[in-house]
Design a protein around this motif. Structure first.
Motif, PDB file in Angstrom:
ATOM      1  N   LEU A  26      37.489  36.370  48.066  1.00  0.00           N
ATOM      2  CA  LEU A  26      37.932  36.985  46.824  1.00  0.00           C
ATOM      3  C   LEU A  26      36.819  37.792  46.160  1.00  0.00           C
ATOM      4  CD1 LEU A  26      40.028  34.016  45.412  1.00  0.00           C
ATOM      5  CD2 LEU A  26      40.918  36.314  45.818  1.00  0.00           C
ATOM      6  N   ASN A 107      32.928  33.822  40.370  1.00  0.00           N
ATOM      7  CA  ASN A 107      33.812  33.492  41.477  1.00  0.00           C
ATOM      8  C   ASN A 107      33.187  32.496  42.443  1.00  0.00           C
ATOM      9  OD1 ASN A 107      36.009  34.240  43.623  1.00  0.00           O
ATOM     10  ND2 ASN A 107      34.062  34.721  44.631  1.00  0.00           N
ATOM     11  N   THR A 157      37.071  31.795  36.894  1.00  0.00           N
ATOM     12  CA  THR A 157      38.014  31.464  37.964  1.00  0.00           C
ATOM     13  C   THR A 157      38.487  30.027  37.834  1.00  0.00           C
ATOM     14  OG1 THR A 157      36.896  32.997  39.472  1.00  0.00           O
ATOM     15  CG2 THR A 157      38.403  31.395  40.448  1.00  0.00           C
ATOM     16  N   ILE A 200      41.089  34.084  35.735  1.00  0.00           N
ATOM     17  CA  ILE A 200      41.994  34.346  36.842  1.00  0.00           C
ATOM     18  C   ILE A 200      42.314  33.025  37.541  1.00  0.00           C
ATOM     19  CG2 ILE A 200      40.091  34.867  38.449  1.00  0.00           C
ATOM     20  CD1 ILE A 200      43.584  36.520  38.494  1.00  0.00           C
ATOM     21  N   PRO A 202      43.643  32.345  40.934  1.00  0.00           N
ATOM     22  CA  PRO A 202      44.023  33.075  42.146  1.00  0.00           C
ATOM     23  C   PRO A 202      44.581  32.167  43.243  1.00  0.00           C
ATOM     24  CG  PRO A 202      41.677  32.641  42.190  1.00  0.00           C
ATOM     25  CD  PRO A 202      42.209  31.996  40.933  1.00  0.00           C
ATOM     26  N   VAL A 225      44.890  39.938  44.838  1.00  0.00           N
ATOM     27  CA  VAL A 225      44.355  39.389  43.589  1.00  0.00           C
ATOM     28  C   VAL A 225      43.391  40.366  42.926  1.00  0.00           C
ATOM     29  CG1 VAL A 225      43.044  37.473  42.559  1.00  0.00           C
ATOM     30  CG2 VAL A 225      44.578  37.037  44.501  1.00  0.00           C
ATOM     31  N   SER A 246      47.631  34.786  39.882  1.00  0.00           N
ATOM     32  CA  SER A 246      48.007  35.774  40.893  1.00  0.00           C
ATOM     33  C   SER A 246      48.048  35.084  42.247  1.00  0.00           C
ATOM     34  CB  SER A 246      46.998  36.925  40.916  1.00  0.00           C
ATOM     35  OG  SER A 246      47.274  37.814  41.982  1.00  0.00           O
TER      36      SER A 246
END
Length: 320
Positions: A26, A107, A157, A200, A202, A225, A246
């Motif tokens: 990602l 992330n 994240t 996010i 994901p 994503v 997402s």
């Protein structure tokens, strides 16, 4: 007719972004997309195995080379988010190179499975240190420069494993649930300074899916994503303090909500038991589900106080 997204490209010219865990999966998709849109990118990645072992600095450098070869600007960084010093060094790399930091995408992650009963403390701490403590380390380092500059976009994240829970990953689930608190507070504290923070949530097939049967999964690569994160990182993004999910091409907003609740001037344990169906009820006969939003702590208190006052007033009227 052109698609709305084609009418005016959302670009990042002049902006500087830090992407932790940016060398693979990602993070790589995020870094590439931002660089393609004109952003200067610090690609932070230890390059190790999924457990966090065996650093390999070539992972971040390979992506940097790819970005530069395509005409973009990027530098590699191999500091660890797991320590305060590492978090400061990652952000400082952006400041030293380009004199600013506009976007922070946290992330970086690792996976060490284990149940509450059996997980070793080392495995527990290793994951918490990267996902949860790592988020704080880089956010704290970036927050001052962003607020001083009057602009910033932070993307944290989380995971469905943090919001809803999952078995045998207590370290991961706790860390990802912790993003909710950091997200809300960074959004509140950044509100007066043009700094927005969102999370996010994901779902994508990356190295973290290793060992999982994905044969029946629909397409869910990182590239599905990345545009969502790009939007959250862009200056035009209007929201802050939100969780945007997402997965497999579906985008949604996840949020904490409350039922209307039940008021009594006094409670016993038996009263609570009797009222449980009512304060659990979220419809269809009692459809009111309250979404208090960014200032939810204030709204929750105000709503609770207002209910107490109104119910007490009704009670006094009946008594009289």
């Amino acid at each position: 007719m052109s698609h709305p997204s084609q009418d005016a490209d959302l670009r990042f010219d002049g902006r500087v972004a830090v992407v932790t865990g940016g060398g693979r999966g990602l993070g790589r998709a995020y870094a590439l997309l931002l660089a393609q849109r004109g952003c200067k990118v610090v690609v932070n990645d230890l390059g190790g195995a999924i457990r966090g072992d065996g650093p390999d600095t070539s992972v971040a450098q390979n992506l940097v080379d790819e970005i530069v070869a395509a005409g973009g600007e990027a530098i590699a960084n191999a500091d660890s988010v797991a320590t305060p010093e590492g978090g400061r060094a990652i952000v400082q790399a952006a400041l030293d190179t380009w004199g600013r930091i506009d976007v922070l995408i946290h992330n970086a992650g690792n996976v060490r499975y284990g149940s509450i009963r059996d997980v070793s403390y080392d495995d527990f701490r290793s994951v918490v240190d990267v996902h949860l403590m790592g988020a704080f380390h880089v956010v704290q380092a970036a927050f001052g420069p962003m607020c001083d500059a009057g602009y910033g976009r932070i993307v944290l994240t989380s995971s469905v494993g943090g919001i809803y829970g999952n078995e045998n990953c207590v370290n991961y689930g706790m860390s990802k649930a912790g993003m909710l608190g950091l997200n809300n507070i960074a959004a509140l504290e950044g509100e007066a300074f043009g700094v927005k923070c969102n999370t996010i949530v994901p779902g994508a097939v990356t190295r973290m899916a290793e060992g999982i049967d994905i044969s029946q999964y629909p397409p869910m690569g990182p590239e599905l994503v990345a545009p969502v994160v790009g939007w959250l990182a862009h200056e035009s993004c209007p929201v802050t303090g939100e969780m945007i999910a997402s997965m497999a091409g579906r985008i949604s907003r996840a949020f904490v909500a409350e039922t209307r609740g039940v008021y009594r001037p006094q409670w016993s344990i038996e009263d609570v038991a009797a009222a449980s169906p009512a304060f659990h009820d979220k419809g269809p006969d009692n459809p009111q589900v309250l979404d208090f939003g960014l200032h939810g702590h204030v709204e929750h208190i105000g709503y609770s106080f207002a209910m107490a006052r109104s119910e007490a007033l009704i009670g006094n009227t009946v008594d009289n």
